[in-house]
Design a protein around this motif. Structure first.
Motif, mmCIF file in Angstrom:
data_model
loop_
_atom_site.group_PDB
_atom_site.id
_atom_site.type_symbol
_atom_site.label_atom_id
_atom_site.label_comp_id
_atom_site.label_asym_id
_atom_site.label_seq_id
_atom_site.Cartn_x
_atom_site.Cartn_y
_atom_site.Cartn_z
ATOM 1 N N GLU A 181 0.828 -1.205 0.000
ATOM 2 C CA GLU A 181 0.000 0.000 0.000
ATOM 3 C C GLU A 181 0.864 1.258 0.000
ATOM 4 O OE1 GLU A 181 -3.360 0.153 -0.345
ATOM 5 O OE2 GLU A 181 -3.062 -1.974 -0.777
ATOM 6 N N GLN A 182 1.947 1.239 0.754
ATOM 7 C CA GLN A 182 2.859 2.384 0.761
ATOM 8 C C GLN A 182 3.496 2.578 -0.611
ATOM 9 O OE1 GLN A 182 5.147 1.010 4.299
ATOM 10 N NE2 GLN A 182 5.029 3.142 4.946
ATOM 11 N N VAL A 183 3.847 1.476 -1.245
ATOM 12 C CA VAL A 183 4.442 1.548 -2.578
ATOM 13 C C VAL A 183 3.468 2.201 -3.551
ATOM 14 C CG1 VAL A 183 5.258 0.180 -4.541
ATOM 15 C CG2 VAL A 183 5.967 -0.433 -2.218
ATOM 16 N N ILE A 184 2.201 1.777 -3.499
ATOM 17 C CA ILE A 184 1.188 2.333 -4.398
ATOM 18 C C ILE A 184 0.955 3.809 -4.101
ATOM 19 C CG2 ILE A 184 -1.220 2.178 -5.126
ATOM 20 C CD1 ILE A 184 -1.103 -0.812 -4.406
ATOM 21 N N ASP A 185 0.793 4.148 -2.812
ATOM 22 C CA ASP A 185 0.553 5.540 -2.434
ATOM 23 C C ASP A 185 1.688 6.442 -2.906
ATOM 24 O OD1 ASP A 185 -1.813 4.895 -1.197
ATOM 25 O OD2 ASP A 185 -0.936 4.744 0.817
ATOM 26 N N THR A 186 2.917 5.984 -2.708
ATOM 27 C CA THR A 186 4.077 6.788 -3.086
ATOM 28 C C THR A 186 4.177 6.928 -4.595
ATOM 29 O OG1 THR A 186 5.237 5.994 -1.111
ATOM 30 C CG2 THR A 186 6.575 7.017 -2.837
ATOM 31 N N ALA A 187 3.918 5.855 -5.315
ATOM 32 C CA ALA A 187 3.961 5.904 -6.777
ATOM 33 C C ALA A 187 2.923 6.878 -7.316
ATOM 34 C CB ALA A 187 3.728 4.509 -7.356
ATOM 35 N N LEU A 188 1.716 6.847 -6.758
ATOM 36 C CA LEU A 188 0.679 7.781 -7.203
ATOM 37 C C LEU A 188 1.067 9.221 -6.875
ATOM 38 C CD1 LEU A 188 -2.593 5.867 -6.231
ATOM 39 C CD2 LEU A 188 -1.676 6.238 -8.529
ATOM 40 N N GLY A 189 1.751 9.416 -5.760
ATOM 41 C CA GLY A 189 2.215 10.746 -5.414
ATOM 42 C C GLY A 189 3.220 11.280 -6.415
ATOM 43 N N VAL A 190 4.124 10.423 -6.854
ATOM 44 C CA VAL A 190 5.111 10.818 -7.868
ATOM 45 C C VAL A 190 4.409 11.190 -9.166
ATOM 46 C CG1 VAL A 190 7.017 10.014 -9.313
ATOM 47 C CG2 VAL A 190 6.987 9.455 -6.869
ATOM 48 N N ILE A 191 3.432 10.372 -9.568
ATOM 49 C CA ILE A 191 2.725 10.624 -10.827
ATOM 50 C C ILE A 191 1.928 11.918 -10.752
ATOM 51 C CG2 ILE A 191 0.964 9.747 -12.403
ATOM 52 C CD1 ILE A 191 1.807 6.912 -11.514
ATOM 53 N N LEU A 204 3.830 -3.216 -11.013
ATOM 54 C CA LEU A 204 3.475 -1.946 -10.366
ATOM 55 C C LEU A 204 2.335 -1.264 -11.122
ATOM 56 C CD1 LEU A 204 3.966 0.264 -8.271
ATOM 57 C CD2 LEU A 204 5.754 1.184 -9.778
ATOM 58 N N ASP A 205 2.411 -1.265 -12.450
ATOM 59 C CA ASP A 205 1.342 -0.673 -13.256
ATOM 60 C C ASP A 205 -0.007 -1.316 -12.928
ATOM 61 O OD1 ASP A 205 3.054 1.040 -14.537
ATOM 62 O OD2 ASP A 205 3.236 -0.169 -16.357
ATOM 63 N N GLU A 206 -0.003 -2.627 -12.800
ATOM 64 C CA GLU A 206 -1.243 -3.336 -12.505
ATOM 65 C C GLU A 206 -1.794 -2.926 -11.137
ATOM 66 O OE1 GLU A 206 -3.015 -7.896 -12.542
ATOM 67 O OE2 GLU A 206 -0.845 -7.573 -12.536
ATOM 68 N N LEU A 207 -0.908 -2.780 -10.175
ATOM 69 C CA LEU A 207 -1.329 -2.345 -8.838
ATOM 70 C C LEU A 207 -1.920 -0.930 -8.870
ATOM 71 C CD1 LEU A 207 1.667 -3.679 -6.719
ATOM 72 C CD2 LEU A 207 -0.694 -4.502 -6.628
ATOM 73 N N LEU A 208 -1.304 -0.048 -9.657
ATOM 74 C CA LEU A 208 -1.771 1.329 -9.744
ATOM 75 C C LEU A 208 -3.162 1.400 -10.366
ATOM 76 C CD1 LEU A 208 1.507 3.084 -10.929
ATOM 77 C CD2 LEU A 208 0.517 3.109 -8.633
ATOM 78 N N ILE A 209 -3.362 0.696 -11.471
ATOM 79 C CA ILE A 209 -4.675 0.710 -12.114
ATOM 80 C C ILE A 209 -5.704 0.045 -11.212
ATOM 81 C CG2 ILE A 209 -5.992 -0.073 -14.116
ATOM 82 C CD1 ILE A 209 -4.017 2.203 -14.672
ATOM 83 N N GLY A 210 -5.286 -1.002 -10.510
ATOM 84 C CA GLY A 210 -6.195 -1.642 -9.568
ATOM 85 C C GLY A 210 -6.639 -0.695 -8.474
#
Length: 240
Positions: free
Chosen positions: A34-44, A78-84
């Protein structure tokens, strides 16, 4: 459990019995998916999808790539997690045979709004097999709506693919246009008046239809073209 096994496990329905069992105590809080996803979305959100790399993400998380790969297999994972994650935000209506077209348009509009929050993220949805549970939930919901509306199963299946592809492509183009307009090469982004001037300058004998219908070719505000295309695709299904 290796990273690939973790990826497979994420695609399985939750096991209540497993969740109620005792969990081993750890000496320090590890990085979570969840932290990985949150951080990735923050970067985007701040820098655009193109800025997101595994190395960049590891740096923001203040960890090494090895720690990151303990949670995600690769960039595609990671892409799959983000879209999910974005799909998890969508509200799917109870299928209504009398309002199925409006319902499908509503789901597509929700997807558009999620994509546009994160510039360029819809690129991650392209050429991606829908295996994440939240992504499949959305496909399931759209399929249920179309079937309730009397659309044949095969037609519905391909129509969902076409609609999702269009939404992703539309949002990607919007993101690219916004990015260009914010950069020094904004000259490549033309407003309607500029396009009208360029069309008017074309030789009418060579481009009679373009010069005659320049107003129609450049018409539309906001998401007018998006709404038009969705209606065209969905209404086409109703007439099959």
């Amino acid at each position: 459990m290796n990273p690939r096994e973790r990826r497979v496990a994420r695609h399985q329905p939750p096991n209540p019995e497993a969740e109620t069992g005792p969990r081993p105590r750890r000496r320090k809080a590890p990085i979570t998916v969840e932290q990985v996803i949150d951080t990735a979305l923050g970067v985007i959100a701040a820098e655009g999808y193109e800025a997101l790399t595994m190395r960049r993400l590891a740096g923001v998380l203040d960890t090494g790539p090895a720690s990151l790969y303990a949670h995600v297999v690769n960039k595609a994972d990671l892409d799959e997690l983000l879209i999910g994650r974005l799909c998890a935000e969508l509200v799917l209506p109870e299928p209504d045979p009398a309002a199925w077209r409006e319902q499908i348009r509503g789901v597509c509009t929700q997807i558009r709004e999620q994509y546009l929050k994160y510039p360029g993220i819809s690129r991650a949805a392209l050429a991606m097999a829908p295996t994440d549970l939240e992504t499949v939930r959305v496909s399931e919901g759209m399929l249920a709506i179309m079937l309730a509306g009397g659309v044949a199963p095969q037609t519905a299946a391909w129509a969902i693919d076409a609609l999702l592809l269009y939404v992703a492509a539309y949002c990607l183009e919007v993101s690219i246009a916004r990015q260009r307009s914010a950069q020094d090469d904004a000259i490549w982004v033309h407003d309607r008046d500029e396009l009208l001037r360029r069309f008017a300058a074309l030789p009418a004998e060579t481009f009679p239809h373009t010069t005659r219908h320049a107003a129609e070719l450049t018409a539309g505000e906001g998401h007018d073209r998006f709404d038009f295309t969705l209606a065209l695709m969905i209404d086409g299904l109703a007439h099959r």
